[in-house]
Motif scaffolding. Structure first.
Motif, PDB file in Angstrom:
ATOM      1  N   ASN A 303       0.835  -1.212   0.000  1.00  0.00           N
ATOM      2  CA  ASN A 303       0.000   0.000   0.000  1.00  0.00           C
ATOM      3  C   ASN A 303       0.863   1.253   0.000  1.00  0.00           C
ATOM      4  N   ALA A 304       1.935   1.232   0.815  1.00  0.00           N
ATOM      5  CA  ALA A 304       2.808   2.410   0.880  1.00  0.00           C
ATOM      6  C   ALA A 304       3.374   2.726  -0.505  1.00  0.00           C
ATOM      7  N   CYS A 305       3.701   1.658  -1.269  1.00  0.00           N
ATOM      8  CA  CYS A 305       4.213   1.858  -2.639  1.00  0.00           C
ATOM      9  C   CYS A 305       3.112   2.395  -3.540  1.00  0.00           C
ATOM     10  N   LYS A 306       1.924   1.772  -3.388  1.00  0.00           N
ATOM     11  CA  LYS A 306       0.829   2.122  -4.296  1.00  0.00           C
ATOM     12  C   LYS A 306       0.365   3.558  -4.063  1.00  0.00           C
ATOM     13  N   TYR A 307       0.242   3.963  -2.800  1.00  0.00           N
ATOM     14  CA  TYR A 307      -0.305   5.288  -2.491  1.00  0.00           C
ATOM     15  C   TYR A 307       0.817   6.289  -2.245  1.00  0.00           C
ATOM     16  N   ARG A 308       1.925   6.152  -3.012  1.00  0.00           N
ATOM     17  CA  ARG A 308       3.039   7.102  -2.838  1.00  0.00           C
ATOM     18  C   ARG A 308       2.674   8.415  -3.514  1.00  0.00           C
ATOM     19  N   GLY A 333       5.646   3.598   8.421  1.00  0.00           N
ATOM     20  CA  GLY A 333       5.366   4.981   8.015  1.00  0.00           C
ATOM     21  C   GLY A 333       5.738   5.222   6.568  1.00  0.00           C
ATOM     22  N   ASP A 334       4.975   6.101   5.901  1.00  0.00           N
ATOM     23  CA  ASP A 334       5.339   6.491   4.532  1.00  0.00           C
ATOM     24  C   ASP A 334       5.157   7.992   4.364  1.00  0.00           C
ATOM     25  N   ASN A 335       5.678   8.526   3.278  1.00  0.00           N
ATOM     26  CA  ASN A 335       5.470   9.951   2.992  1.00  0.00           C
ATOM     27  C   ASN A 335       4.581  10.089   1.758  1.00  0.00           C
ATOM     28  N   GLY A 336       3.574   9.206   1.689  1.00  0.00           N
ATOM     29  CA  GLY A 336       2.691   9.152   0.520  1.00  0.00           C
ATOM     30  C   GLY A 336       1.587  10.197   0.548  1.00  0.00           C
ATOM     31  N   ILE A 337       0.477   9.868  -0.116  1.00  0.00           N
ATOM     32  CA  ILE A 337      -0.592  10.859  -0.292  1.00  0.00           C
ATOM     33  C   ILE A 337      -1.474  11.005   0.954  1.00  0.00           C
ATOM     34  N   GLY A 338      -1.288  10.127   1.934  1.00  0.00           N
ATOM     35  CA  GLY A 338      -2.019  10.274   3.202  1.00  0.00           C
ATOM     36  C   GLY A 338      -3.481   9.878   3.103  1.00  0.00           C
ATOM     37  N   ILE A 339      -4.141   9.867   4.259  1.00  0.00           N
ATOM     38  CA  ILE A 339      -5.570   9.525   4.327  1.00  0.00           C
ATOM     39  C   ILE A 339      -6.258  10.579   5.191  1.00  0.00           C
ATOM     40  N   GLU A 340      -7.356  11.117   4.705  1.00  0.00           N
ATOM     41  CA  GLU A 340      -8.103  12.129   5.473  1.00  0.00           C
ATOM     42  C   GLU A 340      -8.450  11.563   6.856  1.00  0.00           C
ATOM     43  N   PHE A 351     -14.038  -3.693   1.627  1.00  0.00           N
ATOM     44  CA  PHE A 351     -14.272  -2.966   0.360  1.00  0.00           C
ATOM     45  C   PHE A 351     -14.238  -1.445   0.496  1.00  0.00           C
ATOM     46  N   ARG A 352     -13.826  -0.930   1.655  1.00  0.00           N
ATOM     47  CA  ARG A 352     -13.809   0.532   1.840  1.00  0.00           C
ATOM     48  C   ARG A 352     -12.525   1.114   1.264  1.00  0.00           C
ATOM     49  N   ARG A 353     -12.651   2.133   0.406  1.00  0.00           N
ATOM     50  CA  ARG A 353     -11.478   2.722  -0.228  1.00  0.00           C
ATOM     51  C   ARG A 353     -11.549   4.243  -0.094  1.00  0.00           C
ATOM     52  N   ALA A 354     -10.406   4.870   0.161  1.00  0.00           N
ATOM     53  CA  ALA A 354     -10.401   6.325   0.311  1.00  0.00           C
ATOM     54  C   ALA A 354      -9.918   7.015  -0.965  1.00  0.00           C
ATOM     55  N   HIS A 355      -9.260   6.268  -1.850  1.00  0.00           N
ATOM     56  CA  HIS A 355      -8.738   6.859  -3.096  1.00  0.00           C
ATOM     57  C   HIS A 355      -9.176   5.989  -4.261  1.00  0.00           C
ATOM     58  N   PRO A 356     -10.387   6.200  -4.766  1.00  0.00           N
ATOM     59  CA  PRO A 356     -10.951   5.290  -5.764  1.00  0.00           C
ATOM     60  C   PRO A 356     -10.186   5.262  -7.091  1.00  0.00           C
ATOM     61  N   GLU A 359      -5.857   1.254  -8.408  1.00  0.00           N
ATOM     62  CA  GLU A 359      -6.282  -0.146  -8.529  1.00  0.00           C
ATOM     63  C   GLU A 359      -6.493  -0.759  -7.144  1.00  0.00           C
ATOM     64  N   GLY A 360      -7.318  -1.789  -7.104  1.00  0.00           N
ATOM     65  CA  GLY A 360      -7.500  -2.459  -5.807  1.00  0.00           C
ATOM     66  C   GLY A 360      -8.978  -2.624  -5.505  1.00  0.00           C
ATOM     67  N   VAL A 361      -9.276  -3.508  -4.558  1.00  0.00           N
ATOM     68  CA  VAL A 361     -10.680  -3.780  -4.238  1.00  0.00           C
ATOM     69  C   VAL A 361     -11.055  -3.374  -2.810  1.00  0.00           C
ATOM     70  N   GLY A 362     -10.082  -2.966  -2.019  1.00  0.00           N
ATOM     71  CA  GLY A 362     -10.432  -2.502  -0.675  1.00  0.00           C
ATOM     72  C   GLY A 362     -10.543  -3.600   0.365  1.00  0.00           C
ATOM     73  N   LEU A 363      -9.721  -4.650   0.234  1.00  0.00           N
ATOM     74  CA  LEU A 363      -9.768  -5.726   1.238  1.00  0.00           C
ATOM     75  C   LEU A 363      -8.464  -5.873   2.019  1.00  0.00           C
ATOM     76  N   GLY A 364      -7.375  -5.253   1.482  1.00  0.00           N
ATOM     77  CA  GLY A 364      -6.051  -5.440   2.093  1.00  0.00           C
ATOM     78  C   GLY A 364      -6.027  -5.059   3.560  1.00  0.00           C
ATOM     79  N   LEU A 365      -6.590  -3.890   3.879  1.00  0.00           N
ATOM     80  CA  LEU A 365      -6.531  -3.425   5.269  1.00  0.00           C
ATOM     81  C   LEU A 365      -7.507  -4.196   6.157  1.00  0.00           C
ATOM     82  N   ALA A 366      -8.641  -4.634   5.572  1.00  0.00           N
ATOM     83  CA  ALA A 366      -9.580  -5.460   6.363  1.00  0.00           C
ATOM     84  C   ALA A 366      -8.859  -6.736   6.782  1.00  0.00           C
TER      85      ALA A 366
HETATM   86  P1  ADP Z   1      -7.036  -1.242  -1.658  1.00  0.00           P
HETATM   87  O1  ADP Z   1      -5.626  -0.779  -1.618  1.00  0.00           O
HETATM   88  O2  ADP Z   1      -7.240  -2.477  -2.420  1.00  0.00           O
HETATM   89  O3  ADP Z   1      -7.996  -0.159  -2.037  1.00  0.00           O
HETATM   90  P2  ADP Z   1      -6.853  -1.554   1.206  1.00  0.00           P
HETATM   91  O4  ADP Z   1      -7.846  -2.204   2.114  1.00  0.00           O
HETATM   92  O5  ADP Z   1      -5.477  -2.067   1.224  1.00  0.00           O
HETATM   93  O6  ADP Z   1      -7.509  -1.662  -0.216  1.00  0.00           O
HETATM   94  O7  ADP Z   1      -6.848  -0.031   1.543  1.00  0.00           O
HETATM   95  C1  ADP Z   1      -8.057   0.663   1.734  1.00  0.00           C
HETATM   96  C2  ADP Z   1      -7.893   2.116   1.397  1.00  0.00           C
HETATM   97  O8  ADP Z   1      -7.017   2.741   2.324  1.00  0.00           O
HETATM   98  C3  ADP Z   1      -7.222   2.343   0.064  1.00  0.00           C
HETATM   99  O9  ADP Z   1      -8.181   2.325  -0.964  1.00  0.00           O
HETATM  100  C4  ADP Z   1      -6.606   3.718   0.259  1.00  0.00           C
HETATM  101  O10 ADP Z   1      -7.562   4.707   0.004  1.00  0.00           O
HETATM  102  C5  ADP Z   1      -6.251   3.759   1.713  1.00  0.00           C
HETATM  103  N1  ADP Z   1      -4.819   3.442   1.975  1.00  0.00           N
HETATM  104  C6  ADP Z   1      -4.294   2.277   2.337  1.00  0.00           C
HETATM  105  N2  ADP Z   1      -2.968   2.378   2.550  1.00  0.00           N
HETATM  106  C7  ADP Z   1      -2.641   3.654   2.313  1.00  0.00           C
HETATM  107  C8  ADP Z   1      -1.422   4.419   2.374  1.00  0.00           C
HETATM  108  N3  ADP Z   1      -0.246   3.860   2.723  1.00  0.00           N
HETATM  109  N4  ADP Z   1      -1.487   5.728   2.081  1.00  0.00           N
HETATM  110  C9  ADP Z   1      -2.650   6.308   1.733  1.00  0.00           C
HETATM  111  N5  ADP Z   1      -3.838   5.659   1.680  1.00  0.00           N
HETATM  112  C10 ADP Z   1      -3.832   4.343   1.945  1.00  0.00           C
END
Ligand code: ADP
Length: 407
Positions: A303-308, A333-340, A351-356, A359-366
Protein backbone atom coordinates in the motif's frame (compact mmCIF):
# COMPACT_ATOMS: atom_id res chain seq x y z
CA UNK A 1 2.59 17.77 82.92
CA UNK A 2 2.20 21.30 81.66
CA UNK A 3 -0.30 21.78 78.85
CA UNK A 4 -0.04 25.04 76.95
CA UNK A 5 -3.34 26.90 77.07
CA UNK A 6 -5.34 26.70 73.85
CA UNK A 7 -8.25 28.90 72.80
CA UNK A 8 -10.68 26.29 74.17
CA UNK A 9 -9.14 26.00 77.62
CA UNK A 10 -10.87 27.83 80.44
CA UNK A 11 -12.28 27.32 83.92
CA UNK A 12 -15.36 25.02 83.75
CA UNK A 13 -18.78 26.50 84.59
CA UNK A 14 -19.57 26.14 88.25
CA UNK A 15 -20.81 22.57 88.53
CA UNK A 16 -24.21 21.64 89.99
CA UNK A 17 -24.39 18.85 92.51
CA UNK A 18 -23.07 15.62 90.91
CA UNK A 19 -26.07 13.63 92.12
CA UNK A 20 -28.56 16.08 90.56
CA UNK A 21 -26.57 16.07 87.37
CA UNK A 22 -26.50 12.26 87.11
CA UNK A 23 -30.18 11.97 87.88
CA UNK A 24 -30.99 14.49 85.19
CA UNK A 25 -28.79 12.62 82.71
CA UNK A 26 -30.54 9.32 83.46
CA UNK A 27 -33.98 10.89 83.33
CA UNK A 28 -33.47 12.61 80.00
CA UNK A 29 -31.27 10.00 78.27
CA UNK A 30 -32.46 9.21 74.74
CA UNK A 31 -32.25 5.47 75.38
CA UNK A 32 -34.43 3.66 77.93
CA UNK A 33 -32.59 2.87 81.17
CA UNK A 34 -34.07 0.38 83.67
CA UNK A 35 -32.63 -0.48 87.08
CA UNK A 36 -33.68 -3.78 88.66
CA UNK A 37 -32.84 -5.49 91.91
CA UNK A 38 -31.46 -8.99 92.16
CA UNK A 39 -34.95 -10.51 91.95
CA UNK A 40 -35.55 -8.73 88.66
CA UNK A 41 -37.96 -6.17 90.15
CA UNK A 42 -37.80 -2.75 88.52
CA UNK A 43 -36.64 -0.02 90.90
CA UNK A 44 -36.17 2.91 88.48
CA UNK A 45 -37.02 3.62 84.86
CA UNK A 46 -36.38 6.79 82.88
CA UNK A 47 -38.66 8.76 80.54
CA UNK A 48 -37.40 7.03 77.42
CA UNK A 49 -38.53 3.71 78.97
CA UNK A 50 -42.05 5.06 79.36
CA UNK A 51 -42.08 6.19 75.77
CA UNK A 52 -40.70 3.01 74.28
CA UNK A 53 -42.90 0.62 76.24
CA UNK A 54 -46.04 2.74 76.52
CA UNK A 55 -46.30 2.48 80.34
CA UNK A 56 -46.15 5.15 83.05
CA UNK A 57 -43.16 4.78 85.37
CA UNK A 58 -45.55 4.01 88.26
CA UNK A 59 -46.96 1.04 86.38
CA UNK A 60 -43.48 -0.42 85.97
CA UNK A 61 -41.78 0.15 89.27
CA UNK A 62 -42.33 -2.86 91.57
CA UNK A 63 -43.06 -5.17 88.64
CA UNK A 64 -40.70 -7.87 87.42
CA UNK A 65 -38.71 -6.82 84.41
CA UNK A 66 -39.62 -10.11 82.72
CA UNK A 67 -43.06 -8.57 82.02
CA UNK A 68 -41.27 -6.44 79.42
CA UNK A 69 -40.12 -9.58 77.58
CA UNK A 70 -42.09 -11.79 75.23
CA UNK A 71 -42.13 -15.55 75.78
CA UNK A 72 -40.03 -17.70 75.98
CA UNK A 73 -37.55 -15.16 77.42
CA UNK A 74 -40.03 -14.04 80.03
CA UNK A 75 -40.17 -17.43 81.78
CA UNK A 76 -36.45 -18.02 81.43
CA UNK A 77 -35.49 -14.67 82.95
CA UNK A 78 -35.90 -15.39 86.63
CA UNK A 79 -33.92 -18.60 86.33
CA UNK A 80 -31.25 -16.76 84.44
CA UNK A 81 -30.86 -14.06 87.09
CA UNK A 82 -30.74 -16.64 89.83
CA UNK A 83 -28.17 -18.80 88.11
CA UNK A 84 -26.01 -15.73 87.49
CA UNK A 85 -26.13 -14.78 91.12
CA UNK A 86 -25.16 -18.33 92.13
CA UNK A 87 -22.61 -19.25 89.43
CA UNK A 88 -21.47 -15.83 88.20
CA UNK A 89 -21.90 -17.14 84.67
CA UNK A 90 -23.16 -14.26 82.53
CA UNK A 91 -25.02 -14.40 79.30
CA UNK A 92 -25.95 -10.73 79.03
CA UNK A 93 -24.49 -8.96 82.02
CA UNK A 94 -21.40 -7.04 80.98
CA UNK A 95 -21.82 -8.32 77.43
CA UNK A 96 -24.95 -6.94 75.79
CA UNK A 97 -26.98 -8.50 73.03
CA UNK A 98 -29.95 -8.04 70.77
CA UNK A 99 -33.33 -9.00 72.28
CA UNK A 100 -37.06 -8.45 71.75
CA UNK A 101 -38.90 -6.10 74.09
CA UNK A 102 -42.66 -6.38 74.76
CA UNK A 103 -44.72 -3.19 74.78
CA UNK A 104 -47.92 -2.40 76.66
CA UNK A 105 -49.93 -2.86 73.46
CA UNK A 106 -48.55 -6.37 72.96
CA UNK A 107 -46.25 -5.44 70.08
CA UNK A 108 -42.53 -6.25 70.20
CA UNK A 109 -39.50 -4.06 69.41
CA UNK A 110 -35.99 -5.22 68.63
CA UNK A 111 -33.54 -3.65 71.07
CA UNK A 112 -29.85 -3.81 71.84
CA UNK A 113 -29.60 -4.49 75.55
CA UNK A 114 -26.51 -3.74 77.61
CA UNK A 115 -26.61 -4.80 81.27
CA UNK A 116 -24.16 -3.84 83.95
CA UNK A 117 -24.03 -4.83 87.57
CA UNK A 118 -23.83 -2.42 90.50
CA UNK A 119 -22.95 -3.64 94.01
CA UNK A 120 -24.20 -1.43 96.82
CA UNK A 121 -24.21 -2.39 100.49
CA UNK A 122 -23.68 -6.05 99.65
CA UNK A 123 -26.67 -6.15 97.30
CA UNK A 124 -26.60 -6.40 93.56
CA UNK A 125 -28.48 -4.09 91.22
CA UNK A 126 -28.54 -4.32 87.47
CA UNK A 127 -28.77 -1.46 84.99
CA UNK A 128 -30.16 -2.22 81.57
CA UNK A 129 -29.66 0.30 78.81
CA UNK A 130 -31.79 -0.39 75.74
CA UNK A 131 -31.39 0.97 72.26
CA UNK A 132 -34.30 0.76 69.84
CA UNK A 133 -33.13 -1.10 66.74
CA UNK A 134 -36.32 -0.67 64.69
CA UNK A 135 -34.78 1.90 62.35
CA UNK A 136 -31.54 0.01 61.99
CA UNK A 137 -33.46 -3.17 61.21
CA UNK A 138 -35.49 -1.36 58.59
CA UNK A 139 -32.32 -0.03 56.96
CA UNK A 140 -30.73 -3.47 57.16
CA UNK A 141 -33.79 -5.05 55.61
CA UNK A 142 -33.76 -2.45 52.83
CA UNK A 143 -30.06 -3.08 52.28
CA UNK A 144 -30.62 -6.83 52.20
CA UNK A 145 -33.45 -6.36 49.74
CA UNK A 146 -31.36 -4.02 47.59
CA UNK A 147 -28.46 -6.48 47.68
CA UNK A 148 -30.77 -9.33 46.82
CA UNK A 149 -32.27 -7.27 43.98
CA UNK A 150 -28.82 -6.40 42.71
CA UNK A 151 -27.66 -9.99 42.83
CA UNK A 152 -30.80 -10.99 41.00
CA UNK A 153 -30.16 -8.36 38.34
CA UNK A 154 -26.52 -9.35 37.98
CA UNK A 155 -27.62 -12.97 37.58
CA UNK A 156 -30.21 -12.02 34.97
CA UNK A 157 -27.80 -9.77 33.05
CA UNK A 158 -25.09 -12.44 33.15
CA UNK A 159 -27.52 -14.99 31.80
CA UNK A 160 -28.63 -12.57 29.06
CA UNK A 161 -25.01 -11.81 28.20
CA UNK A 162 -24.16 -15.48 28.02
CA UNK A 163 -27.09 -16.09 25.71
CA UNK A 164 -26.09 -13.13 23.52
CA UNK A 165 -22.50 -14.37 23.41
CA UNK A 166 -23.64 -17.79 22.27
CA UNK A 167 -25.93 -16.21 19.67
CA UNK A 168 -23.23 -13.82 18.57
CA UNK A 169 -20.60 -16.46 18.12
CA UNK A 170 -23.14 -18.61 16.28
CA UNK A 171 -24.09 -15.75 13.96
CA UNK A 172 -20.39 -14.96 13.52
CA UNK A 173 -19.75 -18.54 12.54
CA UNK A 174 -22.76 -18.50 10.21
CA UNK A 175 -21.48 -15.28 8.64
CA UNK A 176 -17.99 -16.69 8.14
CA UNK A 177 -19.48 -19.81 6.67
CA UNK A 178 -21.66 -17.69 4.41
CA UNK A 179 -18.74 -15.51 3.23
CA UNK A 180 -16.67 -18.59 2.55
CA UNK A 181 -19.37 -20.52 0.71
CA UNK A 182 -20.53 -17.47 -1.25
CA UNK A 183 -17.05 -16.51 -2.40
CA UNK A 184 -15.95 -20.09 -2.99
CA UNK A 185 -19.05 -21.04 -4.97
CA UNK A 186 -19.00 -17.83 -6.98
CA UNK A 187 -15.59 -18.71 -8.39
CA UNK A 188 -16.84 -21.47 -10.72
CA UNK A 189 -19.62 -19.56 -12.53
CA UNK A 190 -17.31 -16.59 -12.84
CA UNK A 191 -14.69 -18.79 -14.47
CA UNK A 192 -17.43 -19.88 -16.90
CA UNK A 193 -18.24 -16.24 -17.68
CA UNK A 194 -14.59 -15.51 -18.37
CA UNK A 195 -14.16 -18.61 -20.54
CA UNK A 196 -17.44 -17.83 -22.36
CA UNK A 197 -16.18 -14.35 -23.06
CA UNK A 198 -12.90 -15.66 -24.44
CA UNK A 199 -14.74 -18.18 -26.62
CA UNK A 200 -17.13 -15.51 -27.84
CA UNK A 201 -14.18 -13.27 -28.58
CA UNK A 202 -12.47 -16.04 -30.60
CA UNK A 203 -15.69 -16.92 -32.38
CA UNK A 204 -16.49 -13.34 -33.35
CA UNK A 205 -12.87 -12.84 -34.38
CA UNK A 206 -13.14 -15.85 -36.70
CA UNK A 207 -16.50 -14.94 -38.21
CA UNK A 208 -15.99 -11.19 -38.44
CA UNK A 209 -12.24 -11.29 -39.05
CA UNK A 210 -10.04 -9.16 -36.76
CA UNK A 211 -12.08 -6.12 -37.58
CA UNK A 212 -14.08 -5.40 -34.45
CA UNK A 213 -15.16 -1.85 -34.44
CA UNK A 214 -13.88 0.34 -31.62
CA UNK A 215 -17.13 0.16 -29.70
CA UNK A 216 -17.11 -3.66 -29.72
CA UNK A 217 -13.48 -3.64 -28.57
CA UNK A 218 -14.30 -1.23 -25.77
CA UNK A 219 -17.34 -3.22 -24.64
CA UNK A 220 -15.33 -6.43 -24.58
CA UNK A 221 -12.49 -4.80 -22.61
CA UNK A 222 -14.93 -3.31 -20.11
CA UNK A 223 -16.63 -6.65 -19.59
CA UNK A 224 -13.34 -8.48 -19.17
CA UNK A 225 -12.13 -5.82 -16.72
CA UNK A 226 -15.35 -6.20 -14.69
CA UNK A 227 -14.89 -9.97 -14.57
CA UNK A 228 -11.25 -9.62 -13.54
CA UNK A 229 -12.27 -7.20 -10.79
CA UNK A 230 -14.92 -9.56 -9.55
CA UNK A 231 -12.38 -12.37 -9.49
CA UNK A 232 -10.06 -10.20 -7.41
CA UNK A 233 -12.87 -9.33 -4.99
CA UNK A 234 -13.83 -12.97 -4.61
CA UNK A 235 -10.19 -13.99 -4.10
CA UNK A 236 -9.87 -11.30 -1.44
CA UNK A 237 -13.06 -12.36 0.32
CA UNK A 238 -11.90 -15.95 0.28
CA UNK A 239 -8.56 -15.10 1.88
CA UNK A 240 -10.41 -12.95 4.43
CA UNK A 241 -12.79 -15.75 5.40
CA UNK A 242 -9.99 -18.33 5.35
CA UNK A 243 -8.38 -16.32 8.17
CA UNK A 244 -11.48 -17.11 10.22
CA UNK A 245 -11.72 -20.74 9.22
CA UNK A 246 -8.08 -21.44 10.01
CA UNK A 247 -8.84 -21.58 13.76
CA UNK A 248 -6.56 -19.84 16.22
CA UNK A 249 -3.36 -18.41 14.68
CA UNK A 250 -0.28 -20.50 15.51
CA UNK A 251 1.94 -19.09 18.27
CA UNK A 252 5.49 -19.28 17.00
CA UNK A 253 8.44 -17.02 17.62
CA UNK A 254 8.71 -14.79 14.56
CA UNK A 255 11.71 -12.54 13.95
CA UNK A 256 9.96 -9.48 12.51
CA UNK A 257 13.21 -7.99 11.21
CA UNK A 258 13.96 -11.10 9.13
CA UNK A 259 10.36 -11.23 7.97
CA UNK A 260 10.42 -7.54 6.92
CA UNK A 261 13.68 -8.06 5.04
CA UNK A 262 12.22 -11.00 3.15
CA UNK A 263 9.12 -9.02 2.18
CA UNK A 264 11.27 -6.04 1.13
CA UNK A 265 13.53 -8.35 -0.92
CA UNK A 266 10.52 -9.69 -2.77
CA UNK A 267 9.35 -6.15 -3.50
CA UNK A 268 12.84 -4.92 -4.45
CA UNK A 269 12.24 -4.51 -8.22
CA UNK A 270 9.18 -2.33 -7.51
CA UNK A 271 10.97 -0.40 -4.75
CA UNK A 272 13.91 0.29 -7.08
CA UNK A 273 11.54 1.29 -9.88
CA UNK A 274 9.94 3.97 -7.69
CA UNK A 275 13.28 5.02 -6.15
CA UNK A 276 12.18 4.18 -2.61
CA UNK A 277 14.37 4.68 0.45
CA UNK A 278 13.58 2.11 3.15
CA UNK A 279 14.70 2.45 6.76
CA UNK A 280 14.24 -0.56 9.01
CA UNK A 281 14.91 0.11 12.69
CA UNK A 282 15.52 -2.69 15.16
CA UNK A 283 12.45 -4.92 15.03
CA UNK A 284 11.62 -7.44 17.76
CA UNK A 285 10.92 -11.13 17.76
CA UNK A 286 7.23 -11.54 18.43
CA UNK A 287 4.85 -14.39 19.06
CA UNK A 288 2.42 -15.22 16.27
CA UNK A 289 1.59 -16.81 12.96
CA UNK A 290 4.44 -16.25 10.48
CA UNK A 291 2.31 -16.57 7.34
CA UNK A 292 -0.26 -14.10 8.64
CA UNK A 293 2.35 -11.63 9.89
CA UNK A 294 4.10 -11.80 6.50
CA UNK A 295 0.82 -11.01 4.78
CA UNK A 296 0.25 -8.10 7.18
CA UNK A 297 3.65 -6.52 6.46
CA UNK A 298 3.31 -7.19 2.76
CA UNK A 299 -0.13 -5.53 2.53
CA UNK A 300 1.10 -2.45 4.41
CA UNK A 301 4.32 -2.10 2.39
CA UNK A 302 2.55 -2.66 -0.93
CA UNK A 303 0.00 0.00 0.00
CA UNK A 304 2.81 2.41 0.88
CA UNK A 305 4.21 1.86 -2.64
CA UNK A 306 0.83 2.12 -4.30
CA UNK A 307 -0.30 5.29 -2.49
CA UNK A 308 3.04 7.10 -2.84
CA UNK A 309 3.18 10.78 -3.70
CA UNK A 310 4.23 11.10 -7.37
CA UNK A 311 5.88 14.43 -6.54
CA UNK A 312 8.59 13.00 -4.27
CA UNK A 313 10.54 9.81 -3.85
CA UNK A 314 9.03 7.31 -1.48
CA UNK A 315 10.43 7.06 2.03
CA UNK A 316 9.41 4.03 4.02
CA UNK A 317 10.21 3.39 7.68
CA UNK A 318 9.66 0.45 9.98
CA UNK A 319 10.01 0.96 13.67
CA UNK A 320 9.06 -0.73 16.95
CA UNK A 321 8.45 0.31 20.55
CA UNK A 322 7.79 -1.90 23.51
CA UNK A 323 4.28 -1.34 24.90
CA UNK A 324 2.30 -2.45 27.95
CA UNK A 325 1.75 -6.00 29.12
CA UNK A 326 4.32 -7.62 26.88
CA UNK A 327 2.92 -6.16 23.65
CA UNK A 328 5.04 -4.54 20.93
CA UNK A 329 3.90 -1.62 18.79
CA UNK A 330 5.13 -1.76 15.20
CA UNK A 331 4.89 1.33 12.98
CA UNK A 332 5.03 1.37 9.20
CA UNK A 333 5.37 4.98 8.02
CA UNK A 334 5.34 6.49 4.53
CA UNK A 335 5.47 9.95 2.99
CA UNK A 336 2.69 9.15 0.52
CA UNK A 337 -0.59 10.86 -0.29
CA UNK A 338 -2.02 10.27 3.20
CA UNK A 339 -5.57 9.53 4.33
CA UNK A 340 -8.10 12.13 5.47
CA UNK A 341 -8.61 11.98 9.25
CA UNK A 342 -12.28 10.94 9.03
CA UNK A 343 -11.42 8.06 6.68
CA UNK A 344 -8.68 6.62 8.89
CA UNK A 345 -10.94 4.28 10.86
CA UNK A 346 -13.18 3.39 7.93
CA UNK A 347 -10.52 2.10 5.54
CA UNK A 348 -10.32 -1.08 7.62
CA UNK A 349 -13.90 -1.99 6.59
CA UNK A 350 -14.46 -4.56 3.85
CA UNK A 351 -14.27 -2.97 0.36
CA UNK A 352 -13.81 0.53 1.84
CA UNK A 353 -11.48 2.72 -0.23
CA UNK A 354 -10.40 6.33 0.31
CA UNK A 355 -8.74 6.86 -3.10
CA UNK A 356 -10.95 5.29 -5.76
CA UNK A 357 -8.66 6.29 -8.65
CA UNK A 358 -6.16 3.54 -7.73
CA UNK A 359 -6.28 -0.15 -8.53
CA UNK A 360 -7.50 -2.46 -5.81
CA UNK A 361 -10.68 -3.78 -4.24
CA UNK A 362 -10.43 -2.50 -0.68
CA UNK A 363 -9.77 -5.73 1.24
CA UNK A 364 -6.05 -5.44 2.09
CA UNK A 365 -6.53 -3.42 5.27
CA UNK A 366 -9.58 -5.46 6.36
CA UNK A 367 -7.32 -8.52 6.17
CA UNK A 368 -4.59 -6.65 8.12
CA UNK A 369 -7.11 -5.78 10.83
CA UNK A 370 -8.34 -9.37 11.13
CA UNK A 371 -4.78 -10.65 11.40
CA UNK A 372 -3.87 -8.14 14.12
CA UNK A 373 -7.08 -8.77 16.06
CA UNK A 374 -6.54 -12.50 15.90
CA UNK A 375 -3.15 -11.89 17.53
CA UNK A 376 -4.86 -9.93 20.33
CA UNK A 377 -3.64 -6.55 19.04
CA UNK A 378 -5.00 -3.32 17.55
CA UNK A 379 -4.30 -1.47 14.34
CA UNK A 380 -4.74 2.26 13.70
CA UNK A 381 -3.53 5.02 11.40
CA UNK A 382 -1.89 8.32 12.29
CA UNK A 383 -0.80 11.04 9.92
CA UNK A 384 2.87 10.92 8.98
CA UNK A 385 5.32 13.82 9.31
CA UNK A 386 5.12 14.87 5.62
CA UNK A 387 1.42 14.39 5.04
CA UNK A 388 1.98 10.63 4.69
CA UNK A 389 0.53 7.90 6.89
CA UNK A 390 1.79 5.82 9.79
CA UNK A 391 0.15 2.41 10.22
CA UNK A 392 0.59 1.21 13.81
CA UNK A 393 -0.25 -2.22 15.05
CA UNK A 394 0.36 -4.14 18.26
CA UNK A 395 1.38 -7.78 18.53
CA UNK A 396 2.30 -9.93 21.52
CA UNK A 397 5.99 -10.19 22.35
CA UNK A 398 7.58 -13.58 23.02
CA UNK A 399 7.03 -13.41 26.78
CA UNK A 400 3.37 -12.55 26.71
CA UNK A 401 1.12 -15.29 27.96
CA UNK A 402 -1.86 -15.59 25.61
CA UNK A 403 -5.08 -14.67 27.44
CA UNK A 404 -6.93 -17.62 28.93
CA UNK A 405 -3.74 -19.63 29.47
CA UNK A 406 -2.94 -20.66 33.04
CA UNK A 407 0.54 -19.82 34.22
P1 ADP B 1 -7.04 -1.24 -1.66
O1 ADP B 1 -5.63 -0.78 -1.62
O2 ADP B 1 -7.24 -2.48 -2.42
O3 ADP B 1 -8.00 -0.16 -2.04
P2 ADP B 1 -6.85 -1.55 1.21
O4 ADP B 1 -7.85 -2.20 2.11
O5 ADP B 1 -5.48 -2.07 1.22
O6 ADP B 1 -7.51 -1.66 -0.22
O7 ADP B 1 -6.85 -0.03 1.54
C1 ADP B 1 -8.06 0.66 1.73
C2 ADP B 1 -7.89 2.12 1.40
O8 ADP B 1 -7.02 2.74 2.32
C3 ADP B 1 -7.22 2.34 0.06
O9 ADP B 1 -8.18 2.33 -0.96
C4 ADP B 1 -6.61 3.72 0.26
O10 ADP B 1 -7.56 4.71 0.00
C5 ADP B 1 -6.25 3.76 1.71
N1 ADP B 1 -4.82 3.44 1.97
C6 ADP B 1 -4.29 2.28 2.34
N2 ADP B 1 -2.97 2.38 2.55
C7 ADP B 1 -2.64 3.65 2.31
C8 ADP B 1 -1.42 4.42 2.37
N3 ADP B 1 -0.25 3.86 2.72
N4 ADP B 1 -1.49 5.73 2.08
C9 ADP B 1 -2.65 6.31 1.73
N5 ADP B 1 -3.84 5.66 1.68
C10 ADP B 1 -3.83 4.34 1.95
Amino acid sequence: MHHPATGADREPDRQPDARDLWQAVLRTAVDPIIIIDQDGVMAHVNEATEQLFGYEADELIGRNVSSLMPEPHRSAHDGYLQSYLVTGEARIIGIGREVEALRADGSTVPVALAVSEIKLDGRSWFTGILHDLTKRHLVEAELREAKHGLEERVRERTAQLETSMVELSRSNRDLEQFAYIASHDLQAPLRNVRQGLELLDDHLGETLGQHFDDEANELRDLTVAAVVRMEEMIDGLLSYSRLERGGEPTQNLVDLRLLAEEVIDQMRPELIRVGAIVEVEKLPTVSGDEIQLRQLLQNLLENACKYRDPERSLRLSLDATEGDEGMWQISVGDNGIGIEAEQRNRVFDLFRRAHPGYEGVGLGLAICQRIVERHGGDIWIESGPNGGSVFNFTVPGPTRVPSGTET
